[in-house]
Design a protein around this motif. Structure first.
Motif, mmCIF file in Angstrom:
data_model
loop_
_atom_site.group_PDB
_atom_site.id
_atom_site.type_symbol
_atom_site.label_atom_id
_atom_site.label_comp_id
_atom_site.label_asym_id
_atom_site.label_seq_id
_atom_site.Cartn_x
_atom_site.Cartn_y
_atom_site.Cartn_z
ATOM 1 N N SER A 84 80.632 -13.679 2.448
ATOM 2 C CA SER A 84 79.996 -13.945 3.741
ATOM 3 C C SER A 84 79.288 -15.300 3.838
ATOM 4 C CB SER A 84 78.995 -12.837 4.058
ATOM 5 O OG SER A 84 77.968 -12.865 3.095
ATOM 6 N N SER A 125 81.480 -11.053 13.305
ATOM 7 C CA SER A 125 80.426 -12.061 13.229
ATOM 8 C C SER A 125 80.474 -13.042 14.394
ATOM 9 C CB SER A 125 80.624 -12.834 11.916
ATOM 10 O OG SER A 125 79.919 -14.047 11.950
ATOM 11 N N TYR A 149 85.891 -18.577 6.582
ATOM 12 C CA TYR A 149 85.162 -17.310 6.748
ATOM 13 C C TYR A 149 85.354 -16.781 8.173
ATOM 14 C CZ TYR A 149 81.225 -14.235 7.791
ATOM 15 O OH TYR A 149 80.459 -13.183 8.216
ATOM 16 N N ASN A 178 73.478 -13.966 13.859
ATOM 17 C CA ASN A 178 72.721 -14.081 12.598
ATOM 18 C C ASN A 178 71.557 -13.094 12.583
ATOM 19 O OD1 ASN A 178 74.126 -16.617 13.150
ATOM 20 N ND2 ASN A 178 73.194 -17.334 11.252
ATOM 21 N N ARG A 184 67.503 -11.183 2.895
ATOM 22 C CA ARG A 184 68.581 -12.153 3.076
ATOM 23 C C ARG A 184 68.794 -12.898 1.756
ATOM 24 N NH1 ARG A 184 73.102 -13.488 5.853
ATOM 25 N NH2 ARG A 184 72.678 -14.636 7.760
ATOM 26 N N GLU A 187 70.956 -18.086 -0.493
ATOM 27 C CA GLU A 187 71.891 -19.152 -0.135
ATOM 28 C C GLU A 187 71.904 -19.414 1.373
ATOM 29 O OE1 GLU A 187 72.508 -16.158 -1.203
ATOM 30 O OE2 GLU A 187 74.542 -15.437 -0.827
ATOM 31 N N VAL A 189 70.224 -20.173 5.133
ATOM 32 C CA VAL A 189 69.194 -21.168 5.409
ATOM 33 C C VAL A 189 67.805 -20.576 5.663
ATOM 34 C CG1 VAL A 189 69.478 -21.512 7.919
ATOM 35 C CG2 VAL A 189 68.899 -23.440 6.452
ATOM 36 N N LYS A 192 66.282 -19.451 2.386
ATOM 37 C CA LYS A 192 66.043 -20.631 1.563
ATOM 38 C C LYS A 192 64.749 -21.300 2.027
ATOM 39 C CE LYS A 192 68.089 -25.135 0.508
ATOM 40 N NZ LYS A 192 69.307 -25.963 0.602
ATOM 41 N N GLY A 211 70.482 -29.338 4.958
ATOM 42 C CA GLY A 211 71.596 -30.074 5.570
ATOM 43 C C GLY A 211 71.327 -30.326 7.047
ATOM 44 N N GLN A 212 72.196 -29.790 7.889
ATOM 45 C CA GLN A 212 72.126 -30.040 9.340
ATOM 46 C C GLN A 212 70.910 -29.327 9.966
ATOM 47 O OE1 GLN A 212 72.263 -31.454 12.400
ATOM 48 N NE2 GLN A 212 74.280 -32.039 11.602
ATOM 49 N N SER A 215 71.504 -27.580 13.950
ATOM 50 C CA SER A 215 72.315 -26.392 14.274
ATOM 51 C C SER A 215 71.402 -25.364 14.910
ATOM 52 C CB SER A 215 72.868 -25.743 13.006
ATOM 53 O OG SER A 215 73.651 -26.620 12.293
ATOM 54 N N ARG A 217 70.899 -21.334 16.105
ATOM 55 C CA ARG A 217 71.372 -19.974 15.877
ATOM 56 C C ARG A 217 70.530 -18.980 16.660
ATOM 57 N NH1 ARG A 217 74.862 -22.500 14.058
ATOM 58 N NH2 ARG A 217 76.034 -22.289 12.122
ATOM 59 N N ARG A 295 78.605 -29.252 6.224
ATOM 60 C CA ARG A 295 79.876 -28.515 6.143
ATOM 61 C C ARG A 295 81.012 -29.344 6.745
ATOM 62 N NH1 ARG A 295 77.261 -22.584 7.711
ATOM 63 N NH2 ARG A 295 75.985 -22.557 5.819
ATOM 64 N N GLU A 298 81.183 -27.814 11.545
ATOM 65 C CA GLU A 298 79.916 -27.118 11.790
ATOM 66 C C GLU A 298 79.984 -26.305 13.080
ATOM 67 O OE1 GLU A 298 77.077 -25.431 11.218
ATOM 68 O OE2 GLU A 298 76.391 -27.034 9.887
HETATM 69 O O1 F7E Z 1 73.542 -21.453 8.060
HETATM 70 C C1 F7E Z 1 72.598 -24.982 8.500
HETATM 71 C C2 F7E Z 1 74.060 -24.634 8.336
HETATM 72 O O2 F7E Z 1 74.257 -20.339 5.937
HETATM 73 C C3 F7E Z 1 72.922 -21.575 9.307
HETATM 74 C C4 F7E Z 1 76.232 -15.651 7.619
HETATM 75 O O3 F7E Z 1 75.534 -14.441 7.465
HETATM 76 O O4 F7E Z 1 75.522 -15.822 9.878
HETATM 77 C C5 F7E Z 1 75.575 -16.523 8.657
HETATM 78 O O5 F7E Z 1 76.303 -17.739 8.783
HETATM 79 C C6 F7E Z 1 72.928 -23.028 9.734
HETATM 80 C C7 F7E Z 1 74.268 -23.754 9.566
HETATM 81 O O6 F7E Z 1 74.307 -19.052 8.126
HETATM 82 C C8 F7E Z 1 71.255 -25.642 5.204
HETATM 83 O O7 F7E Z 1 74.861 -25.814 8.301
HETATM 84 C C9 F7E Z 1 71.188 -26.582 7.154
HETATM 85 O O8 F7E Z 1 74.505 -24.559 10.690
HETATM 86 O O9 F7E Z 1 72.156 -19.542 7.086
HETATM 87 P P1 F7E Z 1 73.534 -20.079 7.205
HETATM 88 P P2 F7E Z 1 75.629 -19.165 9.025
HETATM 89 O O10 F7E Z 1 76.554 -20.200 8.518
HETATM 90 O O11 F7E Z 1 75.186 -19.254 10.450
HETATM 91 C C10 F7E Z 1 76.783 -15.416 10.408
HETATM 92 C C11 F7E Z 1 76.535 -14.582 11.644
HETATM 93 C C12 F7E Z 1 77.664 -14.768 9.419
HETATM 94 O O12 F7E Z 1 78.474 -13.918 9.748
HETATM 95 C C13 F7E Z 1 77.656 -15.323 8.045
HETATM 96 O O13 F7E Z 1 78.177 -14.398 7.109
HETATM 97 O O14 F7E Z 1 72.010 -23.744 8.909
HETATM 98 N N1 F7E Z 1 71.944 -25.454 7.271
HETATM 99 N N2 F7E Z 1 70.769 -26.726 5.887
HETATM 100 C C14 F7E Z 1 72.001 -24.849 6.076
HETATM 101 N N3 F7E Z 1 72.597 -23.704 5.707
HETATM 102 C C15 F7E Z 1 72.450 -23.303 4.410
HETATM 103 N N4 F7E Z 1 73.005 -22.159 4.020
HETATM 104 N N5 F7E Z 1 71.731 -24.083 3.502
HETATM 105 C C16 F7E Z 1 71.128 -25.260 3.841
HETATM 106 O O15 F7E Z 1 70.485 -25.916 3.018
#
Ligand code: F7E
Length: 345
Positions: A84, A125, A149, A178, A184, A187, A189, A192, A211-212, A215, A217, A295, A298
């Motif tokens: 995921s 999702s 994914y 989300n 949680r 890994e 955001v 973290k 990172g970004q 974004s 959510r 990523r 994005e």
């Molecule tokens: O990223 C940005 C990253 O990894 C959220 C999963 O549960 O929800 C989740 O997917 C945003 C993105 O979640 C960091 O680029 C910035 O734009 O927490 P995330 P996700 O990708 O939204 C959906 C609903 C699912 O189904 C998935 O399984 O945050 N971002 N800096 C970062 N993200 C991460 N992980 N780490 C960073 O340092």
């Protein structure tokens, strides 16, 4: 007593759903992979690990799924297992698809072969909306996945719809935006951020690298989202539902809110990878950008419209964005204090 089989029981949603179903009087069976260590930390955190019956089940192995279903004879199956982490899906696209896409098909095929009256919940999702085609997104919005994914989840979604329409299976797809909590994975955001903020507060870490930041959510509270999964399976007819708060916030806003919880106001300066978040009082750099977290593609903005679920299921999110950040920071402060004393979780 109803029996529910949950794949992905050791994850955040598996833990909250188990607790919820146990409170409803279910016998809960949790699928685990023999090849991985059985990590019951999240179930233990909620005090339910002793009440789960664990069953070996490997989503890559059709015969294994059949054996588990024959043994448990569940009335309901919740398919929460997946690779995921969006970022990892770019590194491991084939594995991600095997588990997340074809794994779903294997479970559906097993249900069809063994007992087509079993009700099936598919964890879909909001990532499936990806490069969004409308704002807010609801069940009628076109999909545009932006990662292996998301493409895999889209397969899982459509194959569930297809098995419902082709074979009359009671298959529901919950398109969950989300959803976060103290459980949680680190890994992702939100966690973290809250874990790092707690470590910074307790002097174990200097800086948070992200990172970004822009974004956006739609972040809700996971404990409330699992209730919607169950509600979907209790309806007369199977259907698909968006589950979301209807609000959207940027990663930057989440960081600001988390630091506010420990009494720090952040001030931003610089642009792009040079951007810094500093303590407005002391000028100390607390947040910086590390391009390794960018990523290849994005998802810029997600914002769900859960009106259908509100009307048909009577489901309503209660925890606000600010409360969610507060719950997570508080929990991580306690965790890090324990870690500091060398006690761990
Ligand atoms: O990223 C940005 C990253 O990894 C959220 C999963 O549960 O929800 C989740 O997917 C945003 C993105 O979640 C960091 O680029 C910035 O734009 O927490 P995330 P996700 O990708 O939204 C959906 C609903 C699912 O189904 C998935 O399984 O945050 N971002 N800096 C970062 N993200 C991460 N992980 N780490 C960073 O340092």
């Amino acid at each position: 007593m109803k029996r529910a089989l949950i794949t992905g029981i050791t994850g955040q949603d598996g833990a909250y759903l188990s607790k919820f179903l146990l409170e409803k009087g279910y016998d809960v069976y949790g699928a685990f992979r023999r090849t991985a260590d059985l990590n019951v930390n999240k179930l233990r955190f909620l005090g339910v690990e002793d009440r789960i019956h664990f069953v070996p089940l490997e989503l890559l192995e059709y015969s294994n799924i059949c054996k588990a279903i024959e043994k448990v004879r569940p009335e309901e199956i919740y398919n929460l297992a997946a690779q995921s982490f969006v970022s990892l899906s770019f590194e491991e696209p084939v594995f991600t698809s095997e588990v997340t896409a074809i794994g779903t098909l294997r479970v559906l095929e097993a249900i069809r072969a063994i007992n087509s009256r079993i009700k099936f919940y598919q964890a879909s999702s909001s990532e499936m909306f990806g490069k969004v085609q409308a704002k807010p997104q609801n069940e009628a919005t076109s999909f545009y996945p932006r990662s292996p994914y998301a493409v895999s989840k889209l397969f899982g979604h459509w194959i569930s719809v297809n098995y419902r329409e082709s074979y009359g299976l009671f298959a529901c797809s919950g398109i969950l935006f989300n959803h976060e909590s103290p459980l949680r994975g680190l890994e992702f955001v939100t966690r973290k951020i809250t874990y790092s903020v707690a470590r910074i507060k307790l002097g174990l870490q200097d800086e948070l690298k992200l990172g970004q930041l822009d974004s956006k959510r739609d972040w809700g509270y996971a404990a409330e989202y699992v209730q919607a999964m169950w509600l979907m399976l209790q309806q007369e007819k199977p259907d698909d539902y968006v589950i979301a708060t209807g609000e959207t916030h940027s990663v930057r806003e989440f960081v600001e809110a988390a630091f506010e919880q420990i009494g720090i106001k952040l001030e931003w300066s610089g642009k792009g990878v040079e951007e810094k978040g500093r303590d407005a009082k002391t000028g100390k750099t607390l947040v910086s950008i590390d391009p390794q977290y960018f990523r290849p593609a994005e998802v810029d903005l997600l914002m769900g419209d859960a009106s259908k679920a509100k009307k048909a299921l009577g489901w309503n999110p209660k925890t606000t964005f600010k409360d969610l950040v507060g719950i997570m920071v508080e929990s991580d402060l306690k965790l890090v204090e324990r870690e500091k004393k060398g006690k761990g979780l």
